[in-house]
Design an enzyme around this catalytic site. Sequence first.
Site, PDB file in Angstrom:
ATOM      1  N   ASP A 242      -5.347  -6.453   5.928  1.00 40.56           N
ATOM      2  CA  ASP A 242      -6.500  -5.466   5.631  1.00 40.56           C
ATOM      3  C   ASP A 242      -7.588  -6.651   5.124  1.00 40.56           C
ATOM      4  O   ASP A 242      -8.655  -6.490   5.624  1.00 40.56           O
ATOM      5  CB  ASP A 242      -6.282  -4.867   4.302  1.00 40.56           C
ATOM      6  CG  ASP A 242      -7.331  -3.954   3.681  1.00 40.56           C
ATOM      7  OD1 ASP A 242      -8.262  -3.834   4.755  1.00 40.56           O
ATOM      8  OD2 ASP A 242      -7.203  -3.527   2.742  1.00 40.56           O
TER       9      ASP A 242
ATOM     10  N   TYR B 264       0.694  -1.249   0.010  1.00 39.62           N
ATOM     11  CA  TYR B 264       0.077   0.100   0.001  1.00 39.62           C
ATOM     12  C   TYR B 264       0.885   1.205  -0.054  1.00 39.62           C
ATOM     13  O   TYR B 264       0.436   2.285  -0.174  1.00 39.62           O
ATOM     14  CB  TYR B 264      -0.965   0.033   1.204  1.00 39.62           C
ATOM     15  CG  TYR B 264      -1.938  -0.926   1.227  1.00 39.62           C
ATOM     16  CD1 TYR B 264      -1.924  -2.025   0.025  1.00 39.62           C
ATOM     17  CD2 TYR B 264      -3.177  -0.954   2.199  1.00 39.62           C
ATOM     18  CE1 TYR B 264      -3.146  -3.177  -0.007  1.00 39.62           C
ATOM     19  CE2 TYR B 264      -4.140  -2.101   1.995  1.00 39.62           C
ATOM     20  CZ  TYR B 264      -4.210  -2.863   1.024  1.00 39.62           C
ATOM     21  OH  TYR B 264      -5.032  -3.924   0.975  1.00 39.62           O
TER      22      TYR B 264
ATOM     23  N   ASP C  81      -3.023 -17.864   2.477  1.00 41.54           N
ATOM     24  CA  ASP C  81      -4.409 -18.653   1.823  1.00 41.54           C
ATOM     25  C   ASP C  81      -4.916 -19.647   2.934  1.00 41.54           C
ATOM     26  O   ASP C  81      -6.068 -19.698   3.021  1.00 41.54           O
ATOM     27  CB  ASP C  81      -3.894 -19.332   0.622  1.00 41.54           C
ATOM     28  CG  ASP C  81      -2.654 -19.802   0.690  1.00 41.54           C
ATOM     29  OD1 ASP C  81      -1.821 -19.986   1.517  1.00 41.54           O
ATOM     30  OD2 ASP C  81      -2.011 -20.529  -0.352  1.00 41.54           O
TER      31      ASP C  81
ATOM     32  N   LYS D  80       3.368 -15.269   3.059  1.00 43.98           N
ATOM     33  CA  LYS D  80       3.236 -15.908   1.747  1.00 43.98           C
ATOM     34  C   LYS D  80       4.633 -16.384   1.285  1.00 43.98           C
ATOM     35  O   LYS D  80       5.201 -16.143   0.315  1.00 43.98           O
ATOM     36  CB  LYS D  80       2.804 -15.132   0.604  1.00 43.98           C
ATOM     37  CG  LYS D  80       2.322 -15.950  -0.660  1.00 43.98           C
ATOM     38  CD  LYS D  80       1.181 -17.103  -0.145  1.00 43.98           C
ATOM     39  CE  LYS D  80       1.106 -17.967  -1.670  1.00 43.98           C
ATOM     40  NZ  LYS D  80       0.159 -18.919  -1.322  1.00 43.98           N
TER      41      LYS D  80
ATOM     42  N   ASP E 147     -10.923  -8.171   7.907  1.00 42.55           N
ATOM     43  CA  ASP E 147     -12.420  -7.922   7.541  1.00 42.55           C
ATOM     44  C   ASP E 147     -13.041  -9.211   7.560  1.00 42.55           C
ATOM     45  O   ASP E 147     -14.029  -9.585   7.961  1.00 42.55           O
ATOM     46  CB  ASP E 147     -12.294  -7.392   5.917  1.00 42.55           C
ATOM     47  CG  ASP E 147     -12.637  -6.151   5.718  1.00 42.55           C
ATOM     48  OD1 ASP E 147     -12.284  -5.314   6.805  1.00 42.55           O
ATOM     49  OD2 ASP E 147     -13.226  -5.712   4.929  1.00 42.55           O
TER      50      ASP E 147
HETATM   51  C1  IPM Z   1      -9.226  -0.076   6.043  1.00 43.54           C
HETATM   52  C2  IPM Z   1      -9.533   0.390   4.754  1.00 43.54           C
HETATM   53  C3  IPM Z   1      -8.360   1.091   4.114  1.00 43.54           C
HETATM   54  C4  IPM Z   1      -7.250   0.067   3.993  1.00 43.54           C
HETATM   55  C5  IPM Z   1      -8.621   1.775   2.700  1.00 43.54           C
HETATM   56  C6  IPM Z   1     -10.037   2.539   2.748  1.00 43.54           C
HETATM   57  C7  IPM Z   1      -7.771   2.628   2.410  1.00 43.54           C
HETATM   58  O1  IPM Z   1      -9.885  -0.991   3.888  1.00 43.54           O
HETATM   59  O2  IPM Z   1      -8.884   0.681   6.950  1.00 43.54           O
HETATM   60  O3  IPM Z   1      -9.079  -1.385   6.084  1.00 43.54           O
HETATM   61  O4  IPM Z   1      -7.049  -0.576   3.083  1.00 43.54           O
HETATM   62  O5  IPM Z   1      -6.372   0.220   4.689  1.00 43.54           O
HETATM   63 MN    MN Z   2      -9.939  -2.732   4.878  1.00 42.44          MN
END
Ligand code: IPM
Ligand code: MN
Length: 356
Positions: A247, A142, A223, A191, A251
């Site tokens: 990231d 990133y 994975d 990985k 989630d």
């Molecule tokens: C998060 C979000 C951010 C990231 C984006 C919006 C830049 O998805 O905080 O997880 O990927 O870090």
């Molecule tokens: Mn995110």
Amino acid sequence: MDYKLAVIPGDGIGPEIVDQAIKVLYRIGQKYGHRFEYNMLLAGGCAIDATGKPLPEETVEVCRKSDAVILGAVGGYKWDTLPGHLRPEMALLGLRGQLGLFANLRPAVIYDELKEACPLKPEIIGDSIDIMVVRELTGGIYFGERGHREGKLGQEAFDTECYSVYEVERIARTAFEIARKRRAKVTSVDKANVLESSRLWREVVIKVSKDYPDVVLEHMYVDNAAMQLVRRPGQFDVIVTGNMFGDILSDEASMITGSIGMLPSASLGENSFGLYEPIHGSAPDIAGQDKANPIATILSIAMMLKYSFNLDAEARNIEDAVNKVLKEGYRTGDIMSEGKTLVGTNLMGDLIAERI
Ligand code: IPM
Ligand code: MN
């Protein structure tokens, strides 16, 4: 004590959920004798509209002079078609990078009261799920070199994954320190069967682990980790991983708790300064309708009190108040189930504040 807070409500549901967090903080201040001073700042889409930039310099400057930052959420349909460097999301990456917030703590906890919201079968959930994802936040792909160029097959675009020994060492230390205060297990996700940067990552994590003989370290390919999270989530305590894997996995981890509207996060630097935000986004579809769940933001405030200000009792008071309200059966739409009492954003904030 007096604390100076930078507050970035942002876009979508950001302002309404931040309002609830401030309500709760006000009660904490009254009860424990702290004074919180708030500086309201622009970032994200609203900053693009007002100044032409997703992250005005003034915002970063005021954050630097504050004791901590509270952030709602940024982004929305309106700004989705802007070029990459002008998108609201750049405000988040810019804040993390410029404020040196390299460690992102994302706890994924399943609440007893909300077990029915978990999409996994009861036998997979087991006794409980309590995972802390420690995501490296200012390095990796990133933040790596990127661009467009002419390649063998014509026009192409690239992003680069790169990690230094220094960056891996400091995030590994953060993870081991946190694991010590929990169940003393770290799963480092990489990985390394494919990526050179992952092989360095693994090597450095092993080196750091020598300083933490009391913590069990295991390694897992990303994975496999994605699979294990839905197969046997109870095996995880602390997961430490790079920016992109973190990231994605955070989630996933949040979703298995069934309640993304419940989960807070902390982004920390070298000292006690930190940025606190819910892990969910700006939910433009329900913005301004008093429907959003403010609990993730309220719990982020609890993380702030704990990690930035060392106010453990105050933090626990907020967590207890949230649990109480859930036990009493109050729910926002996202966590609603039969027989419970549906409440809006504002009332949920009031109910939690009243129980402090
Ligand atoms: C998060 C979000 C951010 C990231 C984006 C919006 C830049 O998805 O905080 O997880 O990927 O870090
Ligand atoms: Mn995110």
